[in-house]
Design a protein around this motif. Sequence first.
Motif, PDB file in Angstrom:
ATOM      1  N   GLY A  20       6.031  -0.204   9.880  1.00 56.67           N
ATOM      2  CA  GLY A  20       6.382  -0.942   8.471  1.00 56.67           C
ATOM      3  C   GLY A  20       6.706   0.378   7.454  1.00 56.67           C
ATOM      4  O   GLY A  20       6.197   1.416   7.777  1.00 56.67           O
ATOM      5  N   ALA A  21       6.989  -0.168   6.404  1.00 55.69           N
ATOM      6  CA  ALA A  21       7.253   0.907   5.211  1.00 55.69           C
ATOM      7  C   ALA A  21       5.983   1.343   4.820  1.00 55.69           C
ATOM      8  O   ALA A  21       5.777   2.686   4.550  1.00 55.69           O
ATOM      9  N   ASP A  22       5.022   0.487   4.674  1.00 47.16           N
ATOM     10  CA  ASP A  22       3.836   0.875   4.332  1.00 47.16           C
ATOM     11  C   ASP A  22       3.083   2.064   5.138  1.00 47.16           C
ATOM     12  O   ASP A  22       2.475   3.094   4.768  1.00 47.16           O
ATOM     13  N   SER A  23       3.046   1.973   6.412  1.00 50.37           N
ATOM     14  CA  SER A  23       2.734   2.965   7.331  1.00 50.37           C
ATOM     15  C   SER A  23       3.403   3.946   7.384  1.00 50.37           C
ATOM     16  O   SER A  23       2.873   5.183   7.462  1.00 50.37           O
ATOM     17  N   GLN A  24       4.641   3.858   7.206  1.00 54.75           N
ATOM     18  CA  GLN A  24       5.593   5.184   7.170  1.00 54.75           C
ATOM     19  C   GLN A  24       5.250   5.978   5.973  1.00 54.75           C
ATOM     20  O   GLN A  24       5.099   7.383   5.954  1.00 54.75           O
ATOM     21  N   ALA A  25       4.997   5.207   4.853  1.00 55.24           N
ATOM     22  CA  ALA A  25       4.515   6.001   3.485  1.00 55.24           C
ATOM     23  C   ALA A  25       3.141   6.676   3.600  1.00 55.24           C
ATOM     24  O   ALA A  25       3.216   7.902   3.175  1.00 55.24           O
ATOM     25  N   PHE A  26       2.281   6.019   4.216  1.00 56.86           N
ATOM     26  CA  PHE A  26       1.020   6.785   4.337  1.00 56.86           C
ATOM     27  C   PHE A  26       0.998   7.667   5.046  1.00 56.86           C
ATOM     28  O   PHE A  26       0.490   8.979   4.921  1.00 56.86           O
TER      29      PHE A  26
END
Length: 63
Positions: A20-26
């Motif tokens: 997900g986008a949040d995981s990629q950003a983290f």
Amino acid sequence: MTSDDQDEKVREGEEKPSLGADSQAFIGLKLRELYDDVVAEPVPDRLLELLGKLGDDDKSKSE
């Protein structure tokens, strides 16, 4: 679609797993932090000595 259906599609090559986008950003944030820490570390004296010797060899070969 159930998790089993998704797993089956991945095995069959129809669908690739993704984050997900949040995981990629983290992950990106943590990688940047790690990179910044490594860049901030001083170059070891032994490496500087070796680089100096390589530079001396290059100078003597060009003369």
